[in-house]
Motif scaffolding. Structure first.
Motif, PDB file in Angstrom:
ATOM      1  N   ARG A  15     -24.442 -26.695  43.430  1.00 14.28           N
ATOM      2  CA  ARG A  15     -24.131 -27.642  44.512  1.00 14.28           C
ATOM      3  C   ARG A  15     -25.362 -28.501  44.822  1.00 14.28           C
ATOM      4  NH1 ARG A  15     -20.608 -30.773  45.925  1.00 14.28           N
ATOM      5  NH2 ARG A  15     -19.225 -29.112  45.337  1.00 14.28           N
ATOM      6  N   ILE A  16     -26.530 -27.873  44.907  1.00 16.61           N
ATOM      7  CA  ILE A  16     -27.760 -28.636  45.164  1.00 16.61           C
ATOM      8  C   ILE A  16     -28.027 -29.587  44.000  1.00 16.61           C
ATOM      9  CG2 ILE A  16     -30.247 -28.500  45.549  1.00 16.61           C
ATOM     10  CD1 ILE A  16     -29.686 -25.701  46.847  1.00 16.61           C
ATOM     11  N   GLY A  17     -27.791 -29.106  42.790  1.00 10.24           N
ATOM     12  CA  GLY A  17     -27.964 -29.963  41.616  1.00 10.24           C
ATOM     13  C   GLY A  17     -27.017 -31.154  41.644  1.00 10.24           C
ATOM     14  N   HIS A  18     -25.782 -30.924  42.050  1.00  8.83           N
ATOM     15  CA  HIS A  18     -24.819 -32.025  42.199  1.00  8.83           C
ATOM     16  C   HIS A  18     -25.340 -33.043  43.213  1.00  8.83           C
ATOM     17  CE1 HIS A  18     -21.203 -34.259  43.209  1.00  8.83           C
ATOM     18  NE2 HIS A  18     -21.352 -33.860  44.461  1.00  8.83           N
ATOM     19  N   HIS A  19     -25.821 -32.562  44.355  1.00 10.37           N
ATOM     20  CA  HIS A  19     -26.375 -33.475  45.367  1.00 10.37           C
ATOM     21  C   HIS A  19     -27.560 -34.257  44.807  1.00 10.37           C
ATOM     22  CE1 HIS A  19     -24.734 -31.120  49.089  1.00 10.37           C
ATOM     23  NE2 HIS A  19     -23.805 -31.831  48.482  1.00 10.37           N
ATOM     24  N   ARG A  20     -28.445 -33.559  44.116  1.00 12.81           N
ATOM     25  CA  ARG A  20     -29.637 -34.205  43.552  1.00 12.81           C
ATOM     26  C   ARG A  20     -29.236 -35.289  42.544  1.00 12.81           C
ATOM     27  NH1 ARG A  20     -35.110 -33.126  42.751  1.00 12.81           N
ATOM     28  NH2 ARG A  20     -35.869 -33.627  40.671  1.00 12.81           N
ATOM     29  N   ASP A  21     -28.331 -34.953  41.645  1.00 15.66           N
ATOM     30  CA  ASP A  21     -27.875 -35.927  40.655  1.00 15.66           C
ATOM     31  C   ASP A  21     -27.210 -37.128  41.336  1.00 15.66           C
ATOM     32  OD1 ASP A  21     -28.750 -34.088  38.757  1.00 15.66           O
ATOM     33  OD2 ASP A  21     -26.730 -33.478  38.144  1.00 15.66           O
ATOM     34  N   SER A  22     -26.369 -36.860  42.330  1.00 18.19           N
ATOM     35  CA  SER A  22     -25.684 -37.943  43.060  1.00 18.19           C
ATOM     36  C   SER A  22     -26.684 -38.832  43.783  1.00 18.19           C
ATOM     37  CB  SER A  22     -24.687 -37.356  44.061  1.00 18.19           C
ATOM     38  OG  SER A  22     -23.690 -36.630  43.395  1.00 18.19           O
ATOM     39  N   MET A  23     -27.697 -38.212  44.398  1.00 15.75           N
ATOM     40  CA  MET A  23     -28.737 -38.962  45.102  1.00 15.75           C
ATOM     41  C   MET A  23     -29.417 -39.951  44.146  1.00 15.75           C
ATOM     42  SD  MET A  23     -32.257 -37.377  46.716  1.00 15.75           S
ATOM     43  CE  MET A  23     -32.825 -36.869  45.078  1.00 15.75           C
ATOM     44  N   PHE A  24     -29.807 -39.462  42.975  1.00 15.28           N
ATOM     45  CA  PHE A  24     -30.495 -40.337  42.029  1.00 15.28           C
ATOM     46  C   PHE A  24     -29.576 -41.440  41.505  1.00 15.28           C
ATOM     47  CE2 PHE A  24     -33.591 -36.720  41.347  1.00 15.28           C
ATOM     48  CZ  PHE A  24     -34.611 -37.345  42.042  1.00 15.28           C
ATOM     49  N   ARG A  25     -28.326 -41.117  41.248  1.00 16.43           N
ATOM     50  CA  ARG A  25     -27.382 -42.157  40.811  1.00 16.43           C
ATOM     51  C   ARG A  25     -27.257 -43.248  41.872  1.00 16.43           C
ATOM     52  NH1 ARG A  25     -24.198 -37.506  39.281  1.00 16.43           N
ATOM     53  NH2 ARG A  25     -24.355 -37.261  37.037  1.00 16.43           N
ATOM     54  N   GLU A  26     -27.134 -42.845  43.132  1.00 16.27           N
ATOM     55  CA  GLU A  26     -27.009 -43.821  44.212  1.00 16.27           C
ATOM     56  C   GLU A  26     -28.273 -44.661  44.380  1.00 16.27           C
ATOM     57  OE1 GLU A  26     -25.539 -42.146  47.867  1.00 16.27           O
ATOM     58  OE2 GLU A  26     -23.883 -41.148  46.830  1.00 16.27           O
ATOM     59  N   MET A  27     -29.403 -44.136  43.937  1.00 19.54           N
ATOM     60  CA  MET A  27     -30.655 -44.888  44.015  1.00 19.54           C
ATOM     61  C   MET A  27     -30.813 -45.838  42.820  1.00 19.54           C
ATOM     62  SD  MET A  27     -33.115 -41.814  45.409  1.00 19.54           S
ATOM     63  CE  MET A  27     -34.624 -42.631  44.960  1.00 19.54           C
ATOM     64  N   GLY A  28     -29.838 -45.816  41.912  1.00 17.95           N
ATOM     65  CA  GLY A  28     -29.876 -46.733  40.781  1.00 17.95           C
ATOM     66  C   GLY A  28     -30.530 -46.180  39.529  1.00 17.95           C
ATOM     67  N   ILE A  29     -30.799 -44.885  39.489  1.00 21.84           N
ATOM     68  CA  ILE A  29     -31.376 -44.270  38.290  1.00 21.84           C
ATOM     69  C   ILE A  29     -30.281 -44.195  37.224  1.00 21.84           C
ATOM     70  CG2 ILE A  29     -32.544 -42.218  37.369  1.00 21.84           C
ATOM     71  CD1 ILE A  29     -34.119 -43.769  39.570  1.00 21.84           C
ATOM     72  N   SER A  30     -30.636 -44.521  35.995  1.00 21.87           N
ATOM     73  CA  SER A  30     -29.632 -44.564  34.931  1.00 21.87           C
ATOM     74  C   SER A  30     -29.047 -43.186  34.662  1.00 21.87           C
ATOM     75  CB  SER A  30     -30.236 -45.119  33.645  1.00 21.87           C
ATOM     76  OG  SER A  30     -31.037 -44.142  33.011  1.00 21.87           O
ATOM     77  N   GLU A  31     -27.802 -43.179  34.221  1.00 24.42           N
ATOM     78  CA  GLU A  31     -27.090 -41.935  33.940  1.00 24.42           C
ATOM     79  C   GLU A  31     -27.816 -41.111  32.877  1.00 24.42           C
ATOM     80  OE1 GLU A  31     -24.770 -38.826  34.353  1.00 24.42           O
ATOM     81  OE2 GLU A  31     -24.653 -40.581  35.647  1.00 24.42           O
ATOM     82  N   ASP A  32     -28.419 -41.764  31.878  1.00 23.85           N
ATOM     83  CA  ASP A  32     -29.157 -41.037  30.840  1.00 23.85           C
ATOM     84  C   ASP A  32     -30.319 -40.256  31.435  1.00 23.85           C
ATOM     85  OD1 ASP A  32     -27.439 -42.089  28.964  1.00 23.85           O
ATOM     86  OD2 ASP A  32     -28.864 -43.597  28.223  1.00 23.85           O
ATOM     87  N   VAL A  33     -31.048 -40.873  32.345  1.00 22.07           N
ATOM     88  CA  VAL A  33     -32.197 -40.223  32.970  1.00 22.07           C
ATOM     89  C   VAL A  33     -31.733 -39.081  33.871  1.00 22.07           C
ATOM     90  CG1 VAL A  33     -34.131 -40.569  34.573  1.00 22.07           C
ATOM     91  CG2 VAL A  33     -33.660 -42.271  32.797  1.00 22.07           C
ATOM     92  N   VAL A  34     -30.696 -39.332  34.669  1.00 20.38           N
ATOM     93  CA  VAL A  34     -30.160 -38.292  35.544  1.00 20.38           C
ATOM     94  C   VAL A  34     -29.692 -37.103  34.712  1.00 20.38           C
ATOM     95  CG1 VAL A  34     -28.319 -37.705  37.188  1.00 20.38           C
ATOM     96  CG2 VAL A  34     -29.525 -39.895  37.390  1.00 20.38           C
ATOM     97  N   ALA A  35     -28.948 -37.366  33.645  1.00 22.37           N
ATOM     98  CA  ALA A  35     -28.417 -36.294  32.797  1.00 22.37           C
ATOM     99  C   ALA A  35     -29.539 -35.494  32.140  1.00 22.37           C
ATOM    100  CB  ALA A  35     -27.477 -36.872  31.745  1.00 22.37           C
ATOM    101  N   ALA A  36     -30.588 -36.169  31.685  1.00 26.16           N
ATOM    102  CA  ALA A  36     -31.697 -35.479  31.018  1.00 26.16           C
ATOM    103  C   ALA A  36     -32.442 -34.552  31.978  1.00 26.16           C
ATOM    104  CB  ALA A  36     -32.663 -36.495  30.415  1.00 26.16           C
ATOM    105  N   ALA A  37     -32.533 -34.925  33.245  1.00 30.41           N
ATOM    106  CA  ALA A  37     -33.277 -34.128  34.216  1.00 30.41           C
ATOM    107  C   ALA A  37     -32.432 -33.043  34.877  1.00 30.41           C
ATOM    108  CB  ALA A  37     -33.869 -35.040  35.285  1.00 30.41           C
ATOM    109  N   SER A  38     -31.126 -33.145  34.809  1.00 31.24           N
ATOM    110  CA  SER A  38     -30.247 -32.278  35.580  1.00 31.24           C
ATOM    111  C   SER A  38     -30.418 -30.791  35.250  1.00 31.24           C
ATOM    112  CB  SER A  38     -28.792 -32.705  35.394  1.00 31.24           C
ATOM    113  OG  SER A  38     -27.962 -31.968  36.262  1.00 31.24           O
ATOM    114  N   ALA A  39     -30.268 -30.407  34.010  1.00 33.53           N
ATOM    115  CA  ALA A  39     -30.354 -28.985  33.657  1.00 33.53           C
ATOM    116  C   ALA A  39     -31.754 -28.415  33.897  1.00 33.53           C
ATOM    117  CB  ALA A  39     -29.915 -28.767  32.214  1.00 33.53           C
TER     118      ALA A  39
END
Length: 152
Positions: A15-39
């Motif tokens: 759940r925290i990871g979902h929030h973190r990923d969503s936060m970065f997406r909303e800040m305009g970080i590219s999906e590739d970067v968000v996906a690479a950092a998520s796990a």
């Protein structure tokens, strides 16, 4: 609002990871970067929650997590701002869109500052998004002069 706050547990990592990923997406970080950092971020978070380096505060409504914030403990030498070697760093601040504009972010930040005070911390920092900056300023946070370099 029937929102309750509680401390995060290791079973809250996704759940925290979902929030973190969503936060970065909303800040305009590219999906590739968000996906690479998520796990890797989730792996770190599981370890940090387990050993106490990270304290999460989560907001619940009707059994669902609708927001949260984390406190990361930093071990730094005393300086001109504090004689205490432990500092708090706030991160992973996120409120689900359906729960914004209700004062929940303020409640979470105030609770995280209470966690810091209870731990003897008198200096807390964070990196603010443009959307979050007005709230942090209203709570007394001030801009600093941090600089950064990414090493190859």
């Amino acid at each position: 609002m029937s929102i309750t706050l509680r401390r995060a547990h290791t079973d809250d990592v996704d759940r925290i990871g979902h929030h973190r990923d969503s936060m970065f997406r909303e800040m305009g970080i590219s999906e590739d970067v968000v996906a690479a950092a998520s796990a890797p971020a989730r792996d770190w978070l599981a370890s940090a929650l387990a050993d106490g380096r990270y304290v999460g505060v989560l907001a619940h409504e009707k059994g669902a997590v609708v927001g949260g914030v984390g406190v990361l403990w930093l071990d730094l030498p005393p300086n001109m701002h504090t004689t205490v070697p432990r500092r708090g760093y706030l991160l992973n601040m996120y409120i689900e869109p359906s729960h914004r504009r209700r004062g929940l972010a303020r409640r979470l930040i105030e609770e995280s500052l209470a966690v810091c005070r209870a731990s003897g911390v008198d200096s807390v920092s964070l990196h603010a998004s443009d959307a979050g900056r007005p709230l942090y300023e209203a709570l007394g946070f001030t801009a600093t002069t941090e600089m950064r370099i990414s090493l190859p």
